[in-house]
Scaffold this motif. Structure first.
Motif, short mmCIF file in Angstrom:
data_model
loop_
_atom_site.label_atom_id
_atom_site.label_comp_id
_atom_site.label_asym_id
_atom_site.label_seq_id
_atom_site.Cartn_x
_atom_site.Cartn_y
_atom_site.Cartn_z
N VAL B 617 0.86 -1.18 0.00
CA VAL B 617 0.00 0.00 0.00
C VAL B 617 0.90 1.23 0.00
O VAL B 617 1.78 1.37 0.84
N ARG B 618 0.69 2.09 -1.01
CA ARG B 618 1.48 3.31 -1.08
C ARG B 618 0.58 4.52 -1.14
O ARG B 618 -0.56 4.46 -1.58
N ARG B 619 1.13 5.66 -0.70
CA ARG B 619 0.40 6.92 -0.69
C ARG B 619 0.71 7.62 -2.02
O ARG B 619 1.88 7.92 -2.30
N VAL B 620 -0.33 7.85 -2.84
CA VAL B 620 -0.09 8.48 -4.14
C VAL B 620 -1.02 9.67 -4.36
O VAL B 620 -2.10 9.75 -3.77
N ALA B 621 -0.58 10.56 -5.22
CA ALA B 621 -1.38 11.76 -5.52
C ALA B 621 -2.61 11.39 -6.34
O ALA B 621 -2.58 10.45 -7.14
N SER B 622 -3.68 12.16 -6.11
CA SER B 622 -4.90 11.95 -6.89
C SER B 622 -5.46 13.33 -7.26
O SER B 622 -5.57 14.21 -6.41
N VAL B 623 -5.75 13.53 -8.54
CA VAL B 623 -6.20 14.85 -9.01
C VAL B 623 -7.71 14.83 -9.22
O VAL B 623 -8.24 13.92 -9.87
N ASN B 624 -8.39 15.83 -8.67
CA ASN B 624 -9.82 15.97 -8.92
C ASN B 624 -10.00 16.67 -10.27
O ASN B 624 -9.70 17.85 -10.41
N PRO B 625 -10.46 15.95 -11.29
CA PRO B 625 -10.50 16.52 -12.64
C PRO B 625 -11.43 17.72 -12.76
O PRO B 625 -11.26 18.57 -13.64
N ALA B 626 -12.40 17.84 -11.86
CA ALA B 626 -13.33 18.96 -11.96
C ALA B 626 -12.71 20.24 -11.40
O ALA B 626 -13.15 21.34 -11.70
N VAL B 627 -11.71 20.10 -10.55
CA VAL B 627 -11.11 21.27 -9.90
C VAL B 627 -9.85 21.73 -10.63
O VAL B 627 -9.55 22.91 -10.69
N CYS B 628 -9.11 20.76 -11.20
CA CYS B 628 -7.83 21.09 -11.86
C CYS B 628 -8.05 22.11 -12.98
O CYS B 628 -8.93 21.95 -13.82
N GLN B 629 -7.24 23.18 -12.94
CA GLN B 629 -7.36 24.22 -13.97
C GLN B 629 -6.28 24.08 -15.04
O GLN B 629 -6.19 24.88 -15.96
N GLY B 630 -5.42 23.07 -14.90
CA GLY B 630 -4.40 22.83 -15.92
C GLY B 630 -3.28 23.84 -15.93
O GLY B 630 -2.71 24.12 -16.99
N CYS B 631 -2.95 24.42 -14.76
CA CYS B 631 -1.89 25.44 -14.73
C CYS B 631 -0.50 24.84 -14.87
O CYS B 631 0.42 25.50 -15.30
#
Lengths: 128, 663
Positions: B617-631
């Motif tokens: 079990v590893r801790r990994v990043a997860s992106v909320n596609p509705a919030v990400c503005q693509g900066c």
């Protein structure tokens, strides 16, 4: 020194940007020596901006400005009218080649709080 | 293999005068993967778009490069055209050969050479482009308005009238804001309360509006269409549902020495109070700093006299959590503190007052019941001097660098009202410039000078000092080249306004950008003036910049239109160019989450197969596609190179760099 050079020199000695003046007149509204001056503090700034060199250099007010710095303190635009007056004064004195004060004459009583310019200008005036 | 079409726009002479477009189109035609190349006068025109659509179909193009103006201008236009021809819109790239080439160069040879490189760069990118698809997110059909002044009231009424639910969160005990404190309004001189209070009542009675008074926004999560807001309902110590607003408590309260903030601290109020007669909600509130019962435990008189048992000394702050689709910020302003302006003697002299204080002194519901009496001795002032631009247009660091915009008009209003009501009063106004643009505004100011005989003096005041009970106002009269002293009975300072300081916290919570003067930034100063750059956040009133009531109301209604436009949608298209981590490379360091300005990145524990039947079990990043503005901030921060941005992948960027470097 031609006209342009002399004007540039005045600007440089004053160390202030006279073009920042918004012509509110607060300097002259505050000045305690106002009534003694033929050219008023705001006019020094205005003449410098419009390049009225003759009017500046022939003013008698350069010897009545107290260098109290009230105009500098109160200017809302960060312009220093007293510095302009001092610049004119220096220009005039340099031309007379009578730089009246020597460094060693300055008594060792200077505190940190007194603006350097006040000392220098006061010596210029009262050593005459 | 990509089949790429290149379209070079002349932009009339904007590009064609400096870039040899014919030569460019020919040179590009021989680039690898390029199967079609054309130039045209105006690519963005209907005919230009037809050219693109036709080429896509006839040459089976899989990628399109447009050499034209900045993608900020027409990227959307060209993407739509490509989509209409059946191509994924994200297969279109724009090479900016106008702003970044033709406009800034003079030499045709050099500019053409550079344009060639720029177009080649775009081709290098489009070779690696992949079709992208926007996601969808639902819209909560409820709006939040922060601030219950005239801006918030107008926005709320308009949104509610369109059939959507609106909550107004107001930090004071009543809505009404600054406008409620004003006596008359310019340029018509009608009574401020008379036009404001009906709107306040409308808010209270509207079935779609919920007024959450004496409350503050505590936390904001989520994104456009899906905000989740935590609101702190401060302890009022009075049950809103029971209090009838009878004011018996106010009469009986023994602690009557509280400063009346509504009257600009010019008189006192009891510890339990209703801010003013037309307050909405018309419910009392207890000041815990002043209440004897809350401070010492001894008193309780108000509870004894309250006929409906509304007083509750045990009340605690409560938290409400609600979901919203859109948020309107309407936090308003306050006059600046005058501590940096010792020359006007505001702190030493009771009869040096601010303009807002004068409003209360002239108001029938004010401390003097509308009779103009000076604060020091309750005498009628015979000579009144106004000083404009106190703290405005000040770049010395003492005040504010901007023009507060409303002072010229309200000073003319004050001067006129005083001359009207007390014709034996002398009125002087020191001004730097009188700025009165606006319908019937300059006429209004001239009326003060011409019809009412107000003495306008061009010049600024240097100092105000007290001499034998007279306020000596010393200043410049620039037009007469004089220094004058006016012995006055009352001095009124047209004090600069600044955004209500609490806006900083709200801006942080909303990740809404704010300028150095604490004004919230609009998305575009001319074309998107009521939208914050943060999607779903709208700006009304002085929180965005100094403005008067008509402008504030216009902006509030514009905000409402934008909010309604958002809330009628059932779902929103989300940005297709979003970040995503390569979970095999992510080491769970959290650096991406720290730099994300939108709060789009969270961390999850995920199980990974290691082979041989083992897992970890590893801790990994997860992106909320509705919030990400693509900066892309996360992609450059990620130390292991795990994060990548769709449409702007590291590979694509590197291939662009290579194309630029290759000669």
């Amino acid at each position: 020194m031609d006209f342009k050079e002399e004007l540039a020199l005045l600007n440089r000695i004053s160390g202030t940007d006279a073009k920042k003046c918004m012509k509110c007149g607060k300097c002259s509204g505050r000045c305690p020596a106002y009534h003694e001056m033929d050219v008023k503090p705001h006019q020094f700034v205005s003449y410098l901006v419009s390049g009225k060199l003759e009017k500046l250099l022939s003013s008698k007010a350069i010897y009545s400005c107290l260098s109290c710095m009230a105009c500098v303190e109160r200017c809302p635009r960060g312009v220093a009218p007293a510095n302009v007056i001092e610049a004119v004064r220096q220009s005039v004195i340099r031309k007379q080649e009578g730089n009246a004060i020597k460094a060693e004459d300055i008594p060792p009583i200077i505190t940190e709080e007194i603006p350097q310019q006040l000392l220098v200008s006061a010596y210029r005036k009262y050593n005459k | 293999m990509q089949r790429i079409g290149v379209f070079i726009c002349w932009c009339g002479s904007n590009i064609a005068a400096t870039v040899d477009v014919k030569r460019l189109a020919e040179a590009i035609a021989s680039e690898p993967n390029v199967v079609y190349s054309a130039d045209y006068q105006y690519m963005c025109s209907e005919n230009g778009q037809q050219l693109i659509k036709k080429a896509i179909k006839e040459h089976n193009l899989t990628g399109v490069v447009i050499g034209s103006c900045s993608p900020r201008m027409h990227e959307a236009t060209f993407r739509k055209a490509a989509a209409a021809a059946g191509l994924n819109p994200y297969m279109v790239e724009v090479a900016n050969i106008r702003e970044q080439c033709s406009w800034i160069h003079k030499d045709i040879e050099e500019a053409t050479e550079k344009a060639l490189i720029l177009v080649r760069t775009a081709i290098a990118k489009v070779r690696l482009n992949a079709p992208l698809k926007e996601g969808e997110s639902p819209v909560t059909k409820r709006a939040l308005v922060i601030g219950g002044g005239i801006a918030g009231i107008q926005a709320a009424l308009d949104i509610a009238d369109a059939g959507f639910n609106v909550d107004i969160v107001e930090k004071n005990a009543t809505i009404g804001g600054r406008m409620a404190q004003l006596d008359k309004t310019f340029p018509t001189l009608d009574c401020s309360a008379c036009i404001l209070t009906p709107k306040m009542v409308d808010c209270a009675q509207h079935e779609n509006i919920d007024i959450i008074s004496y409350s503050e926004v505590e936390d904001v999560k989520g994104f456009v269409g899906n905000f989740s807001v935590k609101i702190r309902k401060k302890a009022r110590f009075v049950d809103e549902t029971k209090c009838t607003g009878c004011k018996v408590c106010m009469e009986k309260c023994p602690s009557k020495k509280g400063l009346n903030a509504f009257n600009m601290n010019l008189n006192n109020r009891p510890a339990i109070y209703i801010p003013f007669a037309q307050a909405i909600p018309n419910v009392a509130v207890i000041d815990p700093e002043q209440c004897l019962k809350l401070k010492t435990g001894k008193c309780g008189i108000c509870q004894k006299f309250c006929g409906v048992g509304a007083i509750n000394y045990e009340m605690k702050d409560e938290f409400i959590e609600r979901e919203y689709g859109a948020i309107v910020v309407a936090t308003g302003f306050k006059p600046i503190e005058l501590t940096n302006f010792g020359e006007y003697g505001y702190a030493e002299n009771k009869d040096v007052i601010t303009s807002l204080e004068l409003e209360r002194l002239m108001n029938a519901a004010g401390p003097t019941n509308g009779v103009l009496l000076r604060p020091s001795d309750n005498e009628h002032p015979k000579v009144i001097t106004f000083i404009q631009c106190v703290g405005s247009r000040d770049v010395s660091g003492c005040g504010k660098p901007y023009c507060s915009k409303i002072c010229c008009m309200y000073t003319a209003k004050h001067a006129m009202l005083i001359r009207e009501k007390y014709p034996d009063t002398e009125v002087h106004v020191f001004y730097i410039d009188v700025r009165t643009p606006g319908k019937n505004y300059d006429e209004f100011y001239r009326r003060a000078a011409e019809q009412y005989g107000v003495d306008y003096i061009k010049g600024m005041v240097g100092k105000v000092y007290n001499e034998n009970g007279k306020l000596m106002v010393q200043g410049s009269d620039l037009l007469n080249n004089e220094q004058i002293v006016i012995p006055s009975d009352l001095v009124v300072l047209a004090t600069a306004i600044e955004p209500e300081p609490s806006v900083r916290k709200i801006a942080t919570l909303l990740t809404a950008s704010i300028d150095t003067n604490n004004f919230l930034n609009e998305s575009h100063p001319k074309l998107r003036p009521v939208e914050s750059p943060t999607a779903g956040v709208y700006l009304a009133g002085v929180c965005q910049g100094p403005k008067d009531i008509p402008e504030t109301v216009s902006q509030a209604s514009a905000c409402a239109a934008k909010v309604i436009g958002l809330l009628v949608k059932d779902s929103l298209k989300t940005n297709a160019c979003i970040a995503s981590p390569n979970e095999n490379m992510c080491n769970g360091c959290s650096q991406c989450a720290n730099v994300c300005a939108y709060g789009a990145i969270t961390y999850v524990d995920k199980e990974f197969r290691l082979g041989g039947g083992k897992t970890e079990v590893r801790r990994v990043a997860s992106v909320n596609p509705a919030v990400c503005q693509g900066c892309g901030a996360c992609t450059v921060t990620c130390p292991s190179g795990a994060m990548d941005l769709a449409g702007f992948s590291s590979k694509q960027i590197m291939s662009e760099v290579e194309a630029i470097c290759k000669r």
